[in-house]
Design a protein around this motif. Structure first.
Motif, PDB file in Angstrom:
ATOM      1  N   PHE A   1       0.812  -1.215   0.000  1.00 32.98           N
ATOM      2  CA  PHE A   1       0.000   0.000   0.000  1.00 32.98           C
ATOM      3  C   PHE A   1       0.848   1.270   0.000  1.00 32.98           C
ATOM      4  CE2 PHE A   1      -2.399  -3.260   2.384  1.00 32.98           C
ATOM      5  CZ  PHE A   1      -3.467  -3.416   1.518  1.00 32.98           C
ATOM      6  N   SER A   2       2.096   1.161   0.422  1.00 34.60           N
ATOM      7  CA  SER A   2       2.943   2.341   0.608  1.00 34.60           C
ATOM      8  C   SER A   2       3.981   2.522  -0.492  1.00 34.60           C
ATOM      9  CB  SER A   2       3.677   2.238   1.959  1.00 34.60           C
ATOM     10  OG  SER A   2       2.773   1.990   3.005  1.00 34.60           O
ATOM     11  N   SER A   3       3.925   1.689  -1.516  1.00 32.77           N
ATOM     12  CA  SER A   3       4.923   1.738  -2.589  1.00 32.77           C
ATOM     13  C   SER A   3       4.248   1.328  -3.890  1.00 32.77           C
ATOM     14  CB  SER A   3       6.083   0.787  -2.272  1.00 32.77           C
ATOM     15  OG  SER A   3       5.611  -0.568  -2.264  1.00 32.77           O
ATOM     16  N   ASN A   4       5.040   1.275  -4.947  1.00 34.84           N
ATOM     17  CA  ASN A   4       4.492   0.916  -6.258  1.00 34.84           C
ATOM     18  C   ASN A   4       4.716  -0.547  -6.610  1.00 34.84           C
ATOM     19  OD1 ASN A   4       2.947   2.768  -7.577  1.00 34.84           O
ATOM     20  ND2 ASN A   4       4.513   3.437  -9.006  1.00 34.84           N
ATOM     21  N   ILE A   5       4.989  -1.391  -5.628  1.00 31.10           N
ATOM     22  CA  ILE A   5       5.314  -2.792  -5.932  1.00 31.10           C
ATOM     23  C   ILE A   5       4.128  -3.570  -6.496  1.00 31.10           C
ATOM     24  CG2 ILE A   5       7.228  -2.915  -4.295  1.00 31.10           C
ATOM     25  CD1 ILE A   5       5.344  -4.399  -2.370  1.00 31.10           C
ATOM     26  N   LYS A   6       2.921  -3.020  -6.390  1.00 29.16           N
ATOM     27  CA  LYS A   6       1.781  -3.719  -6.981  1.00 29.16           C
ATOM     28  C   LYS A   6       1.900  -3.823  -8.498  1.00 29.16           C
ATOM     29  CE  LYS A   6      -1.260   0.378  -7.201  1.00 29.16           C
ATOM     30  NZ  LYS A   6      -0.512   1.263  -6.294  1.00 29.16           N
ATOM     31  N   PHE A   7       2.794  -3.010  -9.080  1.00 19.67           N
ATOM     32  CA  PHE A   7       2.996  -3.075 -10.522  1.00 19.67           C
ATOM     33  C   PHE A   7       4.150  -3.997 -10.920  1.00 19.67           C
ATOM     34  CE2 PHE A   7       0.672   1.025 -10.260  1.00 19.67           C
ATOM     35  CZ  PHE A   7      -0.402   0.663 -11.066  1.00 19.67           C
ATOM     36  N   THR A   8       4.703  -4.733  -9.961  1.00 18.31           N
ATOM     37  CA  THR A   8       5.617  -5.824 -10.298  1.00 18.31           C
ATOM     38  C   THR A   8       5.156  -7.073  -9.558  1.00 18.31           C
ATOM     39  OG1 THR A   8       7.898  -6.645 -10.219  1.00 18.31           O
ATOM     40  CG2 THR A   8       7.314  -4.969  -8.572  1.00 18.31           C
ATOM     41  N   LEU A   9       4.355  -7.856 -10.248  1.00 18.37           N
ATOM     42  CA  LEU A   9       3.759  -9.048  -9.650  1.00 18.37           C
ATOM     43  C   LEU A   9       4.281 -10.334 -10.285  1.00 18.37           C
ATOM     44  CD1 LEU A   9       0.004  -8.016  -9.135  1.00 18.37           C
ATOM     45  CD2 LEU A   9       1.905  -7.905  -7.497  1.00 18.37           C
ATOM     46  N   SER A  10       5.369 -10.250 -11.014  1.00 21.67           N
ATOM     47  CA  SER A  10       5.977 -11.476 -11.532  1.00 21.67           C
ATOM     48  C   SER A  10       6.523 -12.283 -10.357  1.00 21.67           C
ATOM     49  CB  SER A  10       7.098 -11.147 -12.515  1.00 21.67           C
ATOM     50  OG  SER A  10       8.124 -10.435 -11.851  1.00 21.67           O
ATOM     51  N   ALA A  11       6.816 -13.548 -10.592  1.00 19.01           N
ATOM     52  CA  ALA A  11       7.229 -14.438  -9.503  1.00 19.01           C
ATOM     53  C   ALA A  11       8.696 -14.287  -9.125  1.00 19.01           C
ATOM     54  CB  ALA A  11       6.955 -15.888  -9.908  1.00 19.01           C
ATOM     55  N   GLN A  12       9.461 -13.500  -9.885  1.00 16.11           N
ATOM     56  CA  GLN A  12      10.907 -13.443  -9.677  1.00 16.11           C
ATOM     57  C   GLN A  12      11.264 -12.536  -8.503  1.00 16.11           C
ATOM     58  OE1 GLN A  12       9.628 -12.815 -13.006  1.00 16.11           O
ATOM     59  NE2 GLN A  12       9.601 -15.034 -13.188  1.00 16.11           N
ATOM     60  N   LYS A  13      10.927 -13.022  -7.324  1.00 16.01           N
ATOM     61  CA  LYS A  13      11.186 -12.335  -6.070  1.00 16.01           C
ATOM     62  C   LYS A  13      11.801 -13.337  -5.090  1.00 16.01           C
ATOM     63  CE  LYS A  13       8.334  -8.968  -7.567  1.00 16.01           C
ATOM     64  NZ  LYS A  13       8.183  -9.436  -8.948  1.00 16.01           N
ATOM     65  N   LEU A  14      12.370 -12.822  -4.013  1.00 17.39           N
ATOM     66  CA  LEU A  14      12.814 -13.682  -2.921  1.00 17.39           C
ATOM     67  C   LEU A  14      11.688 -13.770  -1.907  1.00 17.39           C
ATOM     68  CD1 LEU A  14      15.603 -15.063  -2.001  1.00 17.39           C
ATOM     69  CD2 LEU A  14      15.640 -13.223  -0.298  1.00 17.39           C
ATOM     70  N   PHE A  15      11.229 -14.991  -1.631  1.00 18.50           N
ATOM     71  CA  PHE A  15      10.127 -15.221  -0.689  1.00 18.50           C
ATOM     72  C   PHE A  15      10.630 -16.027   0.505  1.00 18.50           C
ATOM     73  CE2 PHE A  15       8.194 -14.958  -4.904  1.00 18.50           C
ATOM     74  CZ  PHE A  15       7.131 -14.073  -4.715  1.00 18.50           C
ATOM     75  N   ARG A  16      10.240 -15.627   1.694  1.00 16.22           N
ATOM     76  CA  ARG A  16      10.545 -16.437   2.879  1.00 16.22           C
ATOM     77  C   ARG A  16       9.686 -17.702   2.810  1.00 16.22           C
ATOM     78  NH1 ARG A  16      13.109 -15.007   7.558  1.00 16.22           N
ATOM     79  NH2 ARG A  16      12.975 -12.794   6.974  1.00 16.22           N
ATOM     80  N   ARG A  17      10.333 -18.853   2.795  1.00 14.14           N
ATOM     81  CA  ARG A  17       9.590 -20.103   2.583  1.00 14.14           C
ATOM     82  C   ARG A  17       8.613 -20.384   3.721  1.00 14.14           C
ATOM     83  NH1 ARG A  17      10.345 -25.695   3.209  1.00 14.14           N
ATOM     84  NH2 ARG A  17      12.353 -25.383   4.234  1.00 14.14           N
TER      85      ARG A  17
END
Length: 404
Positions: free
Chosen positions: A149-165
């Motif tokens: 809600f506080s940034s523009n990351i909603k416009f990068t929703l591809s899976a190529q991120k680091l996720f805490r398993r």
């Protein structure tokens, strides 16, 4: 007995007909500055017939880090291989790497350090394009801790991120194998919403999005109905997880702007009447459920106008608007209220025959600032006065205004 330490990160690679791009993809994994002992690779060959599986096995035999290769019949999309890899992952974090893309050399080291330093559940690394346009609006600055809600990351929703398993396992998160496109948007948005913080690495290119010369990108294939399936799934997720109000509206912008709007752009002009009618039938329930003035005002005027015409069942007016925008014409600006309001004169503005409401054409400050004579400070003053008047009115009736 040798005790094997848990790897910091599992790199999951789903690969289908990935040669020769896979060669540079795996080379970028080998070049990682993160200690090979701190990472593992799980590569899933999804029924390739071009040597992809064989090359993965060659890589596994020589690589310094632990590599597991799984070969299976073709699953029909990217979700299946990712889910198979996720089920086998042992790392504290997982990173989904597409077989035709590349990592920056320091990507995993920087992202793991960022997540560990801040305790965040998702790390978004800067993306650069090679023969392909990457997302851009979210790389203004590195953010140690933020949210969707506080940034523009909603416009990068591809899976190529680091996720805490642990986050993914705690909520049983997997990719939706019923979706041919947009499955990563659904997964990533859910992760953003469930995460205890998101970090953004904007000062180093972590990921290189490669444009394939053969054009074999899943996001570029398939019929238009798949895009509506994707938009519907994402809108439903947002509606389920975020209560009605400004926060939900801010997220709904993404499926409307990125997924739905292009279906009513230039390609709509080339559609047969049968396809146009089908698109209307697919879009209208989504607009009826989720389109409102608060979502609309977050879009540029011409984007708002195009979607409003669909929502209002006035698509006969769309071609004029699409042609105007495609020709890159500049709409006439109409200043009113002593320069505090700017209307942009796109087609059908104040046309008696069209009967469209003025507010559709009213520019928000980000667009109005480009118009000479616009008085933003005065406009803000008028807005504050209007809000004070509303509060006094509510107070007189002993009604508390809703939080902004």
């Amino acid at each position: 007995m040798t005790v094997v330490a848990q790897p910091d990160v599992t790199v999951i690679i789903g690969a289908y007909e990935a040669m020769p791009y896979l060669v540079e993809c795996l080379a970028s994994v080998e070049r990682q500055t993160l200690d090979p002992a701190r990472m593992e690779v799980i590569a899933v060959d999804d029924g390739s017939a071009d040597g992809t599986g064989e090359y993965l096995e060659e890589f596994a035999a020589r690589a310094a880090m632990a590599v597991t290769v799984i070969r299976q019949e073709n699953s029909g999309g990217p979700s299946g291989p990712r889910n198979v890899g996720l089920a086998k992952a042992a790392g504290r974090y997982v990173f989904f790497l597409d077989a035709d893309d590349r990592l920056g050399d320091e990507a995993l080291e920087r992202m793991v350090a960022m997540a560990d330093r801040n305790g965040t559940d998702v790390v978004v690394g800067k993306v650069e394009g090679i023969n392909r346009k990457p997302p851009q609006s979210m790389w203004g600055e590195t953010l140690e801790r933020t949210d969707v809600f506080s940034s523009n990351i909603k416009f990068t929703l591809s899976a190529q991120k680091l996720f805490r398993r642990a986050l993914l396992e705690r909520h049983g998160m997997r990719f939706d194998e019923s979706l041919w496109t947009g499955e990563d948007a659904l997964f990533t948005m859910e992760a953003y919403l469930r995460a205890d913080g998101v970090s953004v690495v904007a000062d180093y290119p972590c990921y290189y999005l490669v444009g394939r010369e053969d054009g074999k990108h899943v996001t570029k294939s398939g019929g238009y109905t798949l895009r509506f399936d994707s938009a519907r799934a994402l809108m439903n997720l947002i509606a389920e997880m975020v209560p009605a109000g400004p926060r939900r509206d801010s997220l709904m912008v993404r499926p409307f702007k990125v997924t739905l709007l292009p279906q009513f752009g230039p390609k709509f002009l080339k559609d047969t009447e049968e396809v146009r009618q089908h698109k209307r039938e697919l879009a209208e329930p989504l607009l009826d459920a989720h389109w409102n003035p608060e979502v609309a005002r977050r879009l540029r005027v011409h984007e708002r106008l195009q979607l409003h015409l669909v929502a209002a069942r006035r698509t006969e007016l769309l071609p004029d608007v699409i042609e105007f925008v495609r020709a890159k014409k500049q709409p006439a600006a109409v200043l009113e209220g002593r320069g505090t309001r700017v209307y942009l004169g796109y087609p059908h503005f104040r046309s008696a025959a069209a009967g469209l409401p003025d507010w559709i054409y009213l520019a928000e400050p980000r667009e109005a600032r480009a118009v000479e004579g616009y008085r933003e400070e005065a406009a803000n003053t008028l807005l504050r006065r209007a809000l004070r008047k509303l509060r006094r009115s509510l107070a007189a009736r002993d009604v508390k205004p809703a939080a902004a």
